[in-house]
Design a protein around this motif. Sequence first.
Motif, short mmCIF file in Angstrom:
data_model
loop_
_atom_site.label_atom_id
_atom_site.label_comp_id
_atom_site.label_asym_id
_atom_site.label_seq_id
_atom_site.Cartn_x
_atom_site.Cartn_y
_atom_site.Cartn_z
N MET A 1 0.75 -1.27 -0.01
CA MET A 1 -0.03 -0.04 0.05
C MET A 1 1.00 1.34 0.07
N MET A 2 1.92 1.10 0.73
CA MET A 2 2.82 2.45 0.89
C MET A 2 3.49 2.70 -0.55
N LYS A 3 3.94 1.69 -1.34
CA LYS A 3 4.72 1.94 -2.71
C LYS A 3 3.64 2.33 -3.40
N PHE A 4 2.37 1.85 -3.55
CA PHE A 4 1.25 2.53 -4.39
C PHE A 4 1.20 3.93 -4.16
N LEU A 5 1.06 4.31 -2.77
CA LEU A 5 0.83 5.51 -2.35
C LEU A 5 1.89 6.57 -2.95
N ARG A 6 3.00 6.18 -2.87
CA ARG A 6 4.44 6.90 -2.87
C ARG A 6 4.94 6.83 -4.35
N GLU A 7 4.39 5.81 -5.29
CA GLU A 7 4.83 5.70 -6.56
C GLU A 7 3.87 5.59 -7.71
N ASN A 8 2.61 5.12 -7.65
CA ASN A 8 1.78 4.94 -8.45
C ASN A 8 1.29 6.24 -9.03
N ALA A 9 0.99 6.44 -10.50
CA ALA A 9 0.74 7.49 -11.15
C ALA A 9 -1.07 7.43 -10.91
N TYR A 10 -1.76 6.49 -10.59
CA TYR A 10 -3.12 6.50 -10.56
C TYR A 10 -3.61 7.03 -8.89
N ALA A 11 -2.53 6.61 -8.15
CA ALA A 11 -2.76 7.33 -6.80
C ALA A 11 -2.41 8.57 -6.75
N ALA A 12 -1.49 9.22 -7.56
CA ALA A 12 -0.99 10.64 -7.71
C ALA A 12 -2.39 11.27 -8.09
N GLY A 13 -3.12 10.60 -9.18
CA GLY A 13 -4.23 11.39 -9.64
C GLY A 13 -5.39 11.47 -8.51
N LEU A 14 -5.37 10.27 -7.72
CA LEU A 14 -6.51 10.46 -6.59
C LEU A 14 -5.94 11.32 -5.44
N LEU A 15 -4.83 11.49 -5.26
CA LEU A 15 -4.32 12.40 -4.13
C LEU A 15 -4.58 13.70 -4.53
N VAL A 16 -4.74 14.06 -5.91
CA VAL A 16 -4.87 15.38 -6.54
C VAL A 16 -6.31 15.65 -5.76
#
Length: 181
Positions: A1-16
């Motif tokens: 889960m940490m790797k997903f939050l810290r590196e994934n482009a889709y996670a970056a989109g949701l984090l916006v």
Amino acid sequence: MMKFLRENAYAAGLLVLLRIYVGWQWLDAGFHKLKDGFDAAGFLKGAIANPVADRATGELVYPTFTTFIEHGALPNVKLVNLVIPLGEALVGLGLIVGGFTAAAAFFGLLMNFMFLFAGTVSTNPWLILLGGIVMIAGANAGRFGLDYYLLPFIRKHVRRHRKDGGGETPPVKRIPPQAAH
């Protein structure tokens, strides 16, 4: 889960979406305090008069924070009246534009915890949860924001400064002992 939050482009989109929501909460709170005026004296006095205490024993839960409010914040209430709304607005702005995102989330969390220590629940637990996710995501939370440009620029200049010898201690020049005459 940490790797997903810290590196994934889709996670970056949701984090916006997440950081814009949390950022708006901060910006709105800070803006209204800046626009309408803000006086923390009553809140601080109330936090001293009714500190967070254990119901069974009556002992203070955060005695050091209560002491900080009484001897640090209240005597400097004019500074607090400026720092709180300005800090809220800057945290909100940083999160919304994605500039220094992890730092903005950290300072937002710091304020949330201080408000909780003073006895105000309000939306603080919710903002701690959401702000914590943004902070844990680190640079990926600002991937689609100003951090995309800011962080490489800062890294480049820090590396250049280190290469040029700035910030490093020069090596000690050893002089061999002289032979006795």
